[in-house]
Design a protein around this motif. Structure first.
Motif, PDB file in Angstrom:
ATOM      1  N   ASP A  14      -8.561   0.133  -0.098  1.00 50.88           N
ATOM      2  CA  ASP A  14      -8.081   0.721  -1.370  1.00 50.88           C
ATOM      3  C   ASP A  14      -7.105   1.878  -1.155  1.00 50.88           C
ATOM      4  OD1 ASP A  14      -9.817  -1.022  -2.495  1.00 50.88           O
ATOM      5  OD2 ASP A  14     -11.384   0.459  -2.921  1.00 50.88           O
ATOM      6  N   MET A  15      -6.716   2.128   0.100  1.00 55.74           N
ATOM      7  CA  MET A  15      -5.735   3.169   0.433  1.00 55.74           C
ATOM      8  C   MET A  15      -6.253   4.587   0.193  1.00 55.74           C
ATOM      9  SD  MET A  15      -2.741   1.427   1.213  1.00 55.74           S
ATOM     10  CE  MET A  15      -1.287   2.304   0.735  1.00 55.74           C
ATOM     11  N   LYS A  16      -7.586   4.743   0.056  1.00 52.91           N
ATOM     12  CA  LYS A  16      -8.107   6.123  -0.025  1.00 52.91           C
ATOM     13  C   LYS A  16      -7.957   6.760   1.360  1.00 52.91           C
ATOM     14  CE  LYS A  16     -11.316   5.244  -3.746  1.00 52.91           C
ATOM     15  NZ  LYS A  16     -12.438   4.299  -3.806  1.00 52.91           N
ATOM     16  N   ALA A  20      -1.647   4.895   9.810  1.00 53.13           N
ATOM     17  CA  ALA A  20      -2.251   4.211  10.959  1.00 53.13           C
ATOM     18  C   ALA A  20      -3.189   5.101  11.777  1.00 53.13           C
ATOM     19  CB  ALA A  20      -1.141   3.661  11.849  1.00 53.13           C
ATOM     20  N   GLY A  21      -2.819   6.361  11.970  1.00 54.04           N
ATOM     21  CA  GLY A  21      -3.675   7.262  12.755  1.00 54.04           C
ATOM     22  C   GLY A  21      -4.987   7.542  12.034  1.00 54.04           C
ATOM     23  N   ARG A  22      -4.881   7.830  10.748  1.00 53.91           N
ATOM     24  CA  ARG A  22      -6.098   8.168   9.987  1.00 53.91           C
ATOM     25  C   ARG A  22      -7.050   6.967   9.904  1.00 53.91           C
ATOM     26  NH1 ARG A  22      -2.219  10.484   6.598  1.00 53.91           N
ATOM     27  NH2 ARG A  22      -2.127  12.737   6.819  1.00 53.91           N
ATOM     28  N   SER A 129       4.008   9.717   7.335  1.00 53.09           N
ATOM     29  CA  SER A 129       3.450   9.582   8.689  1.00 53.09           C
ATOM     30  C   SER A 129       3.034  10.957   9.173  1.00 53.09           C
ATOM     31  CB  SER A 129       4.521   8.998   9.615  1.00 53.09           C
ATOM     32  OG  SER A 129       4.301   9.420  10.944  1.00 53.09           O
ATOM     33  N   SER A 130       1.757  11.090   9.569  1.00 46.60           N
ATOM     34  CA  SER A 130       1.310  12.404  10.055  1.00 46.60           C
ATOM     35  C   SER A 130       2.045  12.779  11.347  1.00 46.60           C
ATOM     36  CB  SER A 130      -0.209  12.459  10.230  1.00 46.60           C
ATOM     37  OG  SER A 130      -0.679  11.276  10.764  1.00 46.60           O
ATOM     38  N   ALA A 131       2.401  11.772  12.164  1.00 48.91           N
ATOM     39  CA  ALA A 131       3.117  12.074  13.414  1.00 48.91           C
ATOM     40  C   ALA A 131       4.531  12.586  13.116  1.00 48.91           C
ATOM     41  CB  ALA A 131       3.160  10.828  14.298  1.00 48.91           C
ATOM     42  N   TYR A 231      -1.614   4.590  21.571  1.00 55.90           N
ATOM     43  CA  TYR A 231      -2.625   3.581  21.202  1.00 55.90           C
ATOM     44  C   TYR A 231      -2.131   2.699  20.043  1.00 55.90           C
ATOM     45  CZ  TYR A 231      -4.113   6.604  17.346  1.00 55.90           C
ATOM     46  OH  TYR A 231      -4.137   7.352  16.205  1.00 55.90           O
ATOM     47  N   LYS A 232      -0.903   2.947  19.575  1.00 56.23           N
ATOM     48  CA  LYS A 232      -0.304   2.039  18.592  1.00 56.23           C
ATOM     49  C   LYS A 232       0.515   0.941  19.285  1.00 56.23           C
ATOM     50  CE  LYS A 232      -0.259   5.513  14.971  1.00 56.23           C
ATOM     51  NZ  LYS A 232       0.586   6.476  14.246  1.00 56.23           N
ATOM     52  N   PHE A 233       0.566   0.977  20.616  1.00 57.76           N
ATOM     53  CA  PHE A 233       1.197  -0.118  21.354  1.00 57.76           C
ATOM     54  C   PHE A 233       0.219  -1.301  21.329  1.00 57.76           C
ATOM     55  CE2 PHE A 233       3.813   2.811  24.452  1.00 57.76           C
ATOM     56  CZ  PHE A 233       4.414   3.406  23.352  1.00 57.76           C
TER      57      PHE A 233
HETATM   58  C1  RUB Z   1       1.886   4.369   6.289  1.00 62.59           C
HETATM   59  C2  RUB Z   1       2.980   4.207   7.297  1.00 62.59           C
HETATM   60  C3  RUB Z   1       3.105   5.293   8.333  1.00 62.59           C
HETATM   61  C4  RUB Z   1       2.360   4.850   9.599  1.00 62.59           C
HETATM   62  C5  RUB Z   1       2.206   5.996  10.588  1.00 62.59           C
HETATM   63  O1  RUB Z   1       1.663   3.190   5.557  1.00 62.59           O
HETATM   64  O2  RUB Z   1       3.674   3.214   7.359  1.00 62.59           O
HETATM   65  O3  RUB Z   1       4.454   5.496   8.676  1.00 62.59           O
HETATM   66  O4  RUB Z   1       1.080   4.364   9.259  1.00 62.59           O
HETATM   67  O5  RUB Z   1       1.399   6.999  10.026  1.00 62.59           O
HETATM   68  P1  RUB Z   1       0.398   3.120   4.550  1.00 62.59           P
HETATM   69  P2  RUB Z   1       0.657   8.088  10.949  1.00 62.59           P
HETATM   70  O6  RUB Z   1       0.530   4.255   3.594  1.00 62.59           O
HETATM   71  O7  RUB Z   1       0.525   1.790   3.892  1.00 62.59           O
HETATM   72  O8  RUB Z   1      -0.847   3.214   5.394  1.00 62.59           O
HETATM   73  O9  RUB Z   1       1.741   8.758  11.730  1.00 62.59           O
HETATM   74  O10 RUB Z   1      -0.001   8.999   9.968  1.00 62.59           O
HETATM   75  O11 RUB Z   1      -0.304   7.356  11.811  1.00 62.59           O
END
Ligand code: RUB
Length: 312
Positions: A14-16, A20-22, A129-131, A231-233
């Protein structure tokens, strides 16, 4: 028994919980909580139940390999454990290690990426993106005078989260609609985006529209940087697997009541940017070229990576 795991999976769906990191950290934490509270019978039963828990989480969002890596890192010692206690303890410990490693990777990326920002730069970012936001904020905290254009990121509008966070940090930030990217690229010096997955041939899978930023940046000779924890590889892509691009509900695009009869909707939420458009992968290990993804994966996963090939 699967309450926390199901709750986390539904919050991810539900996108709460998003980004990707979270989602990777949430998935790993849910596995740790599941194992910590496990009151089942035998080691064999636990191995079956932990597989079920992993599947529930992995089915929540298909595109980000980060979730798979977070779950896998948490369960990696279950197979070799010789008792139930040893197995549950390993999941609790490994999930905490993953969460810690993942958070500190974001901090490292911020420090390394900020060195690539110069005073006077105008930066473009996409989605939330948090990164990437970490890099921009770190550059600002270091006293660099920067301006940021952030895309709205339809249909969910995650760009609003980005502009809120950047403006609260005191950064000069402007929201643009996604279709303004090419036009605004003329005023941009550098692009910083995040990553959901990076494939073995260096392609970047990220929020839909990322590839049009990359094309526009290439045309305008603007540097395009992807901020990504290693770890996103994705090791699976080495052995031929394709990344599944998530499609979400039609009502996210438009209220169905407003849609003329007979009109269809297609809502893919990620896209793929080929390696040739990426100037740098900014990772916690340092600045890498997309061509080095294979070497990093093999170095980090060792012989395990070839087990994946044999199992697939
Ligand atoms: C978020 C998105 C972000 C990456 C990286 O998509 O595409 O650029 O997930 O995010 P969604 P982070 O909102 O659909 O999840 O750097 O925070 O891991």
């Amino acid at each position: 028994m699967f309450k926390t795991v199901k709750g986390t999976a539904s919050d991810i769906k539900d996108m709460k919980i998003r980004g990707a990191g979270r989602i990777a950290r949430a998935g790993a934490s849910a596995m740790g909580t599941f194992a910590g509270n496990y009151r089942g019978g035998s080691l064999t039963e636990f191995r079956k139940d932990i597989d079920t828990a992993a599947k529930i989480l992995l089915d929540s969002r298909p595109t980000a390999v980060s979730l798979w890596n977070g779950v896998r890192a948490s369960t990696k010692d279950v197979g070799s454990a010789s008792s139930l206690e040893e197995a549950t303890e390993s999941v609790v410990r490994n999930s905490a290690v993953f969460v810690e490693m993942s958070s500190s990777a974001v901090d490292q990326i911020a420090k390394i990426g900020a060195k690539r920002v110069q005073s006077g730069d105008t930066i473009m970012t996409h989605c939330n993106s948090s990164a990437a936001v970490g890099v921009i904020k770190e550059a600002h905290f270091q006293g660099k005078d920067i301006k940021v254009y952030a895309t709205e990121s339809r249909p969910w509008g995650q760009g609003l989260l980005t502009v809120k966070e950047l403006s609260e940090a005191g950064i000069d930030v402007t929201l643009i609609i996604d279709s303004a990217v090419r036009s605004v690229m003329k005023r941009t010096d550098k692009v910083f985006v995040g990553a959901d997955t990076v494939t073995s041939n260096g392609a970047l899978i990220n929020k839909i529209g990322t590839s049009q930023l990359a094309l526009a940046a290439d045309e305008a000779r603007v540097q395009f940087n992807a901020c990504t924890e290693t770890y996103k590889f994705s090791p699976m892509t080495m052995f031929g697997d394709m990344v599944t691009i998530e499609e979400r509900g039609h009502d996210e695009v438009v209220d169905p009541a407003r849609l003329p009869k007979g009109v269809k909707i297609f809502n893919p939420v990620f896209d793929s940017t080929p390696a040739k458009y990426i100037d740098a992968l900014i990772t916690e290990l340092g600045i890498l070229s997309p061509g080095s993804v294979y070497d990093v994966m093999v170095r980090q996963l060792g012989e395990d990576i070839f087990r994946m090939r044999d199992d697939s």
